[in-house]
Motif scaffolding. Structure first.
Motif, short mmCIF file in Angstrom:
data_model
loop_
_atom_site.label_atom_id
_atom_site.label_comp_id
_atom_site.label_asym_id
_atom_site.label_seq_id
_atom_site.Cartn_x
_atom_site.Cartn_y
_atom_site.Cartn_z
N ASP A 292 -3.68 3.62 -7.74
CA ASP A 292 -4.61 2.57 -7.21
C ASP A 292 -3.86 1.63 -6.48
O ASP A 292 -3.21 0.85 -7.16
CB ASP A 292 -5.16 1.83 -8.32
N ASN A 293 -4.22 1.54 -5.16
CA ASN A 293 -3.47 0.63 -4.42
C ASN A 293 -3.86 -0.84 -4.46
O ASN A 293 -2.99 -1.74 -4.27
CB ASN A 293 -3.77 0.90 -2.62
N GLU A 294 -4.95 -1.13 -5.03
CA GLU A 294 -5.52 -2.41 -5.16
C GLU A 294 -4.70 -3.22 -6.19
O GLU A 294 -4.37 -4.23 -6.09
CB GLU A 294 -7.04 -2.40 -5.60
N GLN B 15 -1.69 -1.58 -7.34
CA GLN B 15 -0.52 -1.11 -7.38
C GLN B 15 -0.12 -0.52 -8.60
O GLN B 15 0.99 -0.63 -9.07
CB GLN B 15 0.62 -2.17 -6.91
N MET C 213 0.82 -1.05 0.03
CA MET C 213 0.18 0.06 0.07
C MET C 213 0.91 1.34 -0.09
O MET C 213 1.79 1.56 0.73
CB MET C 213 -0.91 -0.13 1.14
#
Length: 87
Positions: free
Chosen positions: A35-37, A39, A1
């Protein structure tokens, strides 16, 4: 994250690399988001760009982002105007 500090670093890197891309390829883009999901750092291709932004142009950006975290990738967002009809 990604941390807030990393996202700020990414914004700075994108601004620097976007200038280089403009000078070298006459293609324009800017930071869109991360977008962390998945990466992935997303850049937004400018509507006014003379040339479309292509992944080979983003090699230096991808390498600099990978120094923050090797799992991070770069994606391109653009508006497809080919289906728009002018009246």
């Amino acid at each position: 994250m990604a941390t807030k500090k990393e996202v700020e670093q990414m914004k700075k890197i994108v601004a620097e690399e976007a200038l280089e891309c403009y000078l070298e390829h006459d293609a324009e883009y800017e930071f869109h988001g991360f977008d962390n999901e998945v990466q992935t750092l997303y850049i937004w291709e400018s509507r006014d760009t003379e040339n479309p932004v292509e992944f080979p142009m983003l090699g230096p950006l991808q390498r600099r982002i990978a120094k923050i975290n090797p799992r991070y990738r770069v994606g391109i967002l653009f508006e497809d105007t080919s289906s728009l009809v002018e009246e």
